[in-house]
Design a protein around this motif. Structure first.
Motif, PDB file in Angstrom:
ATOM      1  N   THR A 146       0.868  -1.177   0.000  1.00 19.60           N
ATOM      2  CA  THR A 146       0.000   0.000   0.000  1.00 19.60           C
ATOM      3  C   THR A 146       0.906   1.228   0.000  1.00 19.60           C
ATOM      4  N   ILE A 147       0.683   2.135  -0.950  1.00 22.78           N
ATOM      5  CA  ILE A 147       1.566   3.290  -1.131  1.00 22.78           C
ATOM      6  C   ILE A 147       0.864   4.543  -0.620  1.00 22.78           C
ATOM      7  N   VAL A 148       1.541   5.239   0.290  1.00 21.13           N
ATOM      8  CA  VAL A 148       1.021   6.485   0.857  1.00 21.13           C
ATOM      9  C   VAL A 148       1.922   7.633   0.428  1.00 21.13           C
ATOM     10  N   ALA A 149       1.356   8.623  -0.244  1.00 25.88           N
ATOM     11  CA  ALA A 149       2.074   9.865  -0.544  1.00 25.88           C
ATOM     12  C   ALA A 149       1.666  10.886   0.505  1.00 25.88           C
ATOM     13  N   ALA A 150       2.613  11.309   1.308  1.00 23.28           N
ATOM     14  CA  ALA A 150       2.321  12.211   2.426  1.00 23.28           C
ATOM     15  C   ALA A 150       3.205  13.446   2.323  1.00 23.28           C
ATOM     16  N   GLY A 151       2.922  14.432   3.162  1.00 20.65           N
ATOM     17  CA  GLY A 151       3.794  15.592   3.270  1.00 20.65           C
ATOM     18  C   GLY A 151       3.420  16.731   2.335  1.00 20.65           C
ATOM     19  N   CYS A 152       4.367  17.634   2.123  1.00 25.16           N
ATOM     20  CA  CYS A 152       4.091  18.894   1.439  1.00 25.16           C
ATOM     21  C   CYS A 152       3.848  18.735  -0.055  1.00 25.16           C
TER      22      CYS A 152
END
Length: 449
Positions: free
Chosen positions: A81-87
């Motif tokens: 499962t791929i999570v793109a987080a942050g700015c």
């Protein structure tokens, strides 16, 4: 390809600033509290969180490169499962969804407290949260699991300065400060877990106003038994002017636990370029601030940030930057080429500097900074100080600690352990570290004689 419906392991990869390191740790706390186990590599993880920073050059490209690797099927045909987080996720959430359909969760830096919930939602389709909620995320985070000598503590987030090159006001929102009582309680909990040094974090940490000023918060934290060292970063020159700056400078004199180190980004040595950057300080006011601090605390170490190749920067402007590096004699500095951030005023400015010119100027700036860093390290040879041991060295028996001036100090001390505070003499210096020897107590010296 499918991602695991009931993930058991996770890995968080952090890009960029100290704030992202803190946020990555807190996302790990959330996932651990939800029953997942941390693993050392993305290849072994059921969930991979890519915690991005939009300040760094080519940040989006690095994100897509990692996504491309993660989406490749594993031996059993699955993928994490791929999570793109942050700015980057905050600023380019829609574009990430378009370009990277394999991303399961997109979450911004102010909403990651919802990560476990978003992971559950992603089992039936992509989950997205890039809102800037009114309720601070810190109210929803679990107890920290950290167990090491030094820890970050976010006290302030967001920015109201609107520098023309920067996306932080758009990705982290306006300046907000956490209540001082919450921070004191979190620091006390960290000390109970073995932390001996905290670094107070904020996009503009010296704009902190959570019921106390930053200096007031430092004084309150200094009363915690077992907390031996306090640092803070990143400060803005505008907030070092006036009474707030005077109060913070006074704390550097009066609070023994506050380390003699200040990170104060100037970005350019040219007042003309600083005005174009909307930095609200000039070369002269910046140098005056440093002079006030050095008059009060002569042993203070200084570090800064620099951007080369800002639109319209001439060779004369760049020479002003080189001259301020030599005048200040920074212990360290972080140097970057200007890169366009869509939506910022500087992106639409005329006179964009060619990449080849940026590259050449950056090389000259890095050489000047390295020269100054080595000179600073050499100036500390012969000093006696206390270092906080943080990690093993490369050679058997070596340990690496931090001096009060944030230098990495290599030392061999039989029987010493990570987390110890030990007195040493600095005996040699290198570009990125110093060498030290332990101070032998007088009783041992007498016995040896």
């Amino acid at each position: 390809m499918t991602s695991p419906a009931s993930p058991k392991t996770y890995h968080v990869k952090s890009f960029g600033c100290q704030m992202n390191v803190y946020d990555s740790e807190r996302m790990g706390d959330l996932l651990s509290a939800d029953g997942l186990t941390a693993v050392d590599t993305p290849e072994a993880a059921d969930v991979v969180v890519l915690n991005t920073c939009h300040i760094r050059e080519r940040a989006a490209e690095k994100l897509y490169s990692d996504i491309g690797r993660l989406r490749q099927p594993r031996a059993d045909g699955s993928r994490p499962t791929i999570v793109a987080a942050g700015c980057v996720a905050q600023a380019e959430g829609a574009e990430i969804g378009r370009r990277a359909p394999d991303v399961d969760v997109i979450v911004g830096p102010l909403a990651y407290h919802r990560l476990p919930e978003l992971l559950k939602q992603s089992e039936t389709g992509r989950a997205v949260d890039i809102d800037m909620p009114a309720v601070p995320k810190f109210d929803s985070l679990p107890q920290r699991r950290i167990a090491q000598a030094s820890a970050f503590l976010t006290v302030q987030e967001g920015c109201d300065k609107f520098c023309t090159f920067c996306v932080v006001p758009y990705t982290r929102g306006p300046e907000t400060s956490r209540p001082a009582a919450d921070l004191i309680a979190e620091a006390e909990a960290l000390v109970a877990r073995g932390v001996r040094e905290v670094t107070l974090l904020g996009q503009n940490v010296n704009a902190y106003n959570g019921g106390l000023t930053l200096a007031g918060l430092i004084r309150a934290l200094a009363q915690i038994d077992g907390l031996e060292r306090i640092r803070y970063t990143t400060s803005h020159p505008r907030d070092m002017q006036g009474t707030g700056g005077d109060d913070l400078i006074a704390a550097h004199v009066e609070v023994a636990k506050l380390m003699p180190y200040l990170h104060l980004p100037v970005q350019s040595g040219s007042s003309r370029i600083l005005k174009a950057m909307n930095r609200a300080h000039t070369r002269e006011s910046y140098l005056a601030t440093l002079a006030r601090l050095r008059a009060a605390r002569p042993d203070v170490a200084l570090s800064g940030d620099f951007i080369v190749g800002f639109p319209g920067e001439t060779e004369a402007d760049f020479q002003d930057t080189l001259s301020i590096v030599r005048e200040v004699q920074y212990a360290a500095a972080y140097c970057f080429k200007y890169s366009i951030r869509p939506g910022t005023p500087a992106a639409a400015m005329a006179d964009q500097v060619p990449e080849a010119v940026k590259d050449e100027r950056l090389a000259r700036l890095l050489a000047a900074v390295a020269e100054g860093s080595l000179a600073f390290n050499r100036s500390t040879i012969g000093r006696r100080c206390t270092i906080l041991l943080e990690r093993p060295g490369r050679k058997p028996g070596q340990l690496i600690g931090k001096t009060p001036w944030l230098q990495s100090a290599v030392v061999s001390i039989p029987g010493a352990a990570i987390g110890d505070l030990v007195e040493v003499d600095i005996v040699d210096a290198h570009p990125n570290s110093v060498e030290a020897v332990p101070v032998v107590p007088s009783s041992q010296e007498s016995a040896a004689a």
